[in-house]
Motif scaffolding. Structure first.
Motif, PDB file in Angstrom:
ATOM      1  N   PRO A   1      -3.459  -9.667  -1.431  1.00  0.00           N
ATOM      2  CA  PRO A   1      -3.824  -8.299  -1.814  1.00  0.00           C
ATOM      3  C   PRO A   1      -5.085  -8.258  -2.675  1.00  0.00           C
ATOM      4  CG  PRO A   1      -1.467  -8.608  -2.016  1.00  0.00           C
ATOM      5  CD  PRO A   1      -2.040  -9.966  -1.738  1.00  0.00           C
ATOM      6  N   GLU A   2      -5.217  -9.220  -3.574  1.00  0.00           N
ATOM      7  CA  GLU A   2      -6.392  -9.242  -4.456  1.00  0.00           C
ATOM      8  C   GLU A   2      -7.676  -9.514  -3.666  1.00  0.00           C
ATOM      9  OE1 GLU A   2      -2.742 -10.125  -6.791  1.00  0.00           O
ATOM     10  OE2 GLU A   2      -3.582 -10.899  -4.912  1.00  0.00           O
TER      11      GLU A   2
ATOM     12  N   CYS B   1      -5.911  -1.799  -7.345  1.00  0.00           N
ATOM     13  CA  CYS B   1      -5.930  -1.481  -5.916  1.00  0.00           C
ATOM     14  C   CYS B   1      -7.232  -0.809  -5.508  1.00  0.00           C
ATOM     15  CB  CYS B   1      -4.757  -0.571  -5.561  1.00  0.00           C
ATOM     16  SG  CYS B   1      -3.127  -1.290  -5.813  1.00  0.00           S
ATOM     17  N   ALA B   2      -7.488  -0.792  -4.217  1.00  0.00           N
ATOM     18  CA  ALA B   2      -8.614  -0.065  -3.652  1.00  0.00           C
ATOM     19  C   ALA B   2      -8.164   1.338  -3.247  1.00  0.00           C
ATOM     20  CB  ALA B   2      -9.179  -0.800  -2.441  1.00  0.00           C
TER      21      ALA B   2
ATOM     22  N   GLY C   1      -3.404  -2.723  -2.313  1.00  0.00           N
ATOM     23  CA  GLY C   1      -3.662  -3.797  -3.256  1.00  0.00           C
ATOM     24  C   GLY C   1      -2.391  -4.381  -3.810  1.00  0.00           C
TER      25      GLY C   1
ATOM     26  N   GLY D   1       0.817  -1.207   0.000  1.00  0.00           N
ATOM     27  CA  GLY D   1       0.000   0.000   0.000  1.00  0.00           C
ATOM     28  C   GLY D   1       0.851   1.256   0.000  1.00  0.00           C
TER      29      GLY D   1
ATOM     30  N   ALA E   1      -5.130   4.110  -8.595  1.00  0.00           N
ATOM     31  CA  ALA E   1      -5.368   2.901  -7.803  1.00  0.00           C
ATOM     32  C   ALA E   1      -6.085   1.843  -8.619  1.00  0.00           C
ATOM     33  CB  ALA E   1      -6.177   3.248  -6.556  1.00  0.00           C
ATOM     34  N   HIS E   2      -7.144   2.240  -9.298  1.00  0.00           N
ATOM     35  CA  HIS E   2      -7.944   1.275 -10.049  1.00  0.00           C
ATOM     36  C   HIS E   2      -7.183   0.719 -11.244  1.00  0.00           C
ATOM     37  CE1 HIS E   2     -11.941   3.036  -8.306  1.00  0.00           C
ATOM     38  NE2 HIS E   2     -11.198   2.405  -7.410  1.00  0.00           N
TER      39      HIS E   2
ATOM     40  N   ARG F   1     -14.349  -3.773  -2.024  1.00  0.00           N
ATOM     41  CA  ARG F   1     -15.294  -3.337  -3.055  1.00  0.00           C
ATOM     42  C   ARG F   1     -16.662  -3.989  -2.900  1.00  0.00           C
ATOM     43  NH1 ARG F   1     -11.149  -3.323  -8.286  1.00  0.00           N
ATOM     44  NH2 ARG F   1     -10.022  -1.422  -7.648  1.00  0.00           N
TER      45      ARG F   1
ATOM     46  N   VAL G   1      -4.012   3.810  -0.960  1.00  0.00           N
ATOM     47  CA  VAL G   1      -4.077   2.922  -2.123  1.00  0.00           C
ATOM     48  C   VAL G   1      -3.519   1.580  -1.672  1.00  0.00           C
ATOM     49  CG1 VAL G   1      -3.229   2.486  -4.456  1.00  0.00           C
ATOM     50  CG2 VAL G   1      -3.889   4.810  -3.780  1.00  0.00           C
TER      51      VAL G   1
ATOM     52  N   ASP H   1     -13.482   3.567  -2.959  1.00  0.00           N
ATOM     53  CA  ASP H   1     -13.959   2.230  -2.624  1.00  0.00           C
ATOM     54  C   ASP H   1     -14.388   2.101  -1.168  1.00  0.00           C
ATOM     55  OD1 ASP H   1     -13.376   0.780  -5.193  1.00  0.00           O
ATOM     56  OD2 ASP H   1     -11.368   1.520  -4.749  1.00  0.00           O
TER      57      ASP H   1
ATOM     58  N   VAL I   1      -8.750  -6.348  -1.773  1.00  0.00           N
ATOM     59  CA  VAL I   1      -9.399  -5.385  -2.664  1.00  0.00           C
ATOM     60  C   VAL I   1     -10.824  -5.824  -2.980  1.00  0.00           C
ATOM     61  CG1 VAL I   1      -9.352  -4.341  -4.964  1.00  0.00           C
ATOM     62  CG2 VAL I   1      -7.220  -4.599  -3.667  1.00  0.00           C
TER      63      VAL I   1
END
Length: 246
Positions: free
Chosen positions: A191-192, A118-119, A92, A78, A113-114, A199, A90, A139, A195
């Motif tokens: 990390p995935e 990342c979130a 992810g 992050g 981020a997107h 979301r 940020v 998010d 995120v």
């Protein structure tokens, strides 16, 4: 269910880049070790305007692998981006390695981020920040461990924007880690998956209100009041609307 502190730092000083390069590997061990002792499964390393991957042989370097291992909590990648309106977290799999303070708008930080999977999270919305006033595709919104007295305000802000809430300690010293954290519903801690849970709203903030943490918060509140960092929701200035939380 995993307990993850989504806002923490590996060092307690700023503006000394050369010293940070040497200290960070020590700082992340102290941070992840303290998080493990507190019973956390993970901690996000969200240093100001830079991300550095760490591999310290225990736990999950950089957020890879499964859950907590050994004496260390897992580390989740992050960065805390200093935007033109305040700070955005940020978190992810692929945060930027460096951002220039004040260079990105909040919208730009969200887009960045997107683009990187990342979130984007509004950090401490009522401390030295007007990010809360920006109409961007965030998010989540953070309940910050330094100032949980603003929790009622932050919950109303999240309801207004229909966003989930997360918790982060904003720890700059290892002893502060876990004073606020996030419960994450996921089958695995990567990390995935962090995120995706943010979301999807499969997150819940938690605040540690021990006497030690209450004393620390009183100290931070005095410091931030002297600096003029603390803010109030606009609706509190309207007669008859209510009182701030204690």
């Amino acid at each position: 269910m995993y307990a993850v502190d989504l806002h923490a730092h590996t060092r307690f000083f700023h503006g000394h880049e050369r010293a940070a390069d040497y200290y960070d590997p020590v700082g992340v061990r102290l941070l992840a070790g303290a998080a493990g002792l507190r019973g956390l499964d993970g901690v996000a390393t969200t240093n100001h305007d830079y991300y550095r991957a760490f591999d310290f042989g225990g736990g999950r370097p950089g957020g890879s692998g499964r859950g907590k291992s050994g004496p260390y909590a897992a580390t989740i990648p992050g960065i805390e981006v200093t935007t033109t309106h305040g700070h955005v977290l940020v978190v992810g799999p692929d945060p930027p390695t460096r951002t220039e303070p004040g260079d990105l708008s909040p919208e730009g930080a969200v887009e960045l981020a997107h683009d990187r999977g990342c979130a984007a999270i509004v950090a401490h919305p009522y401390r030295n920040s007007t990010v809360r006033e920006v109409d961007a595709d965030f998010d989540a919104i953070e309940i910050n461990g330094k100032h949980p007295r603003t929790e009622e305000w932050v919950r109303k802000l999240a309801d207004r924007h229909d966003l989930p809430l997360v918790g982060g300690s904003d720890a700059h010293y290892p002893v502060e880690v876990g004073r606020a954290y996030t419960e994450i519903e996921a089958d695995d801690l990567t990390p995935e998956s962090v995120v995706a849970a943010i979301r999807d709203g499969r997150v819940r903030p938690r605040v540690n209100r021990s006497p030690f943490n209450r004393a620390l918060r009183t100290l931070y509140r005095r410091v931030h009041e002297e600096k003029g960092y603390l803010q109030r929701p606009e609706w509190l200035d309207t007669p008859g609307v209510g009182k701030p939380p204690k």
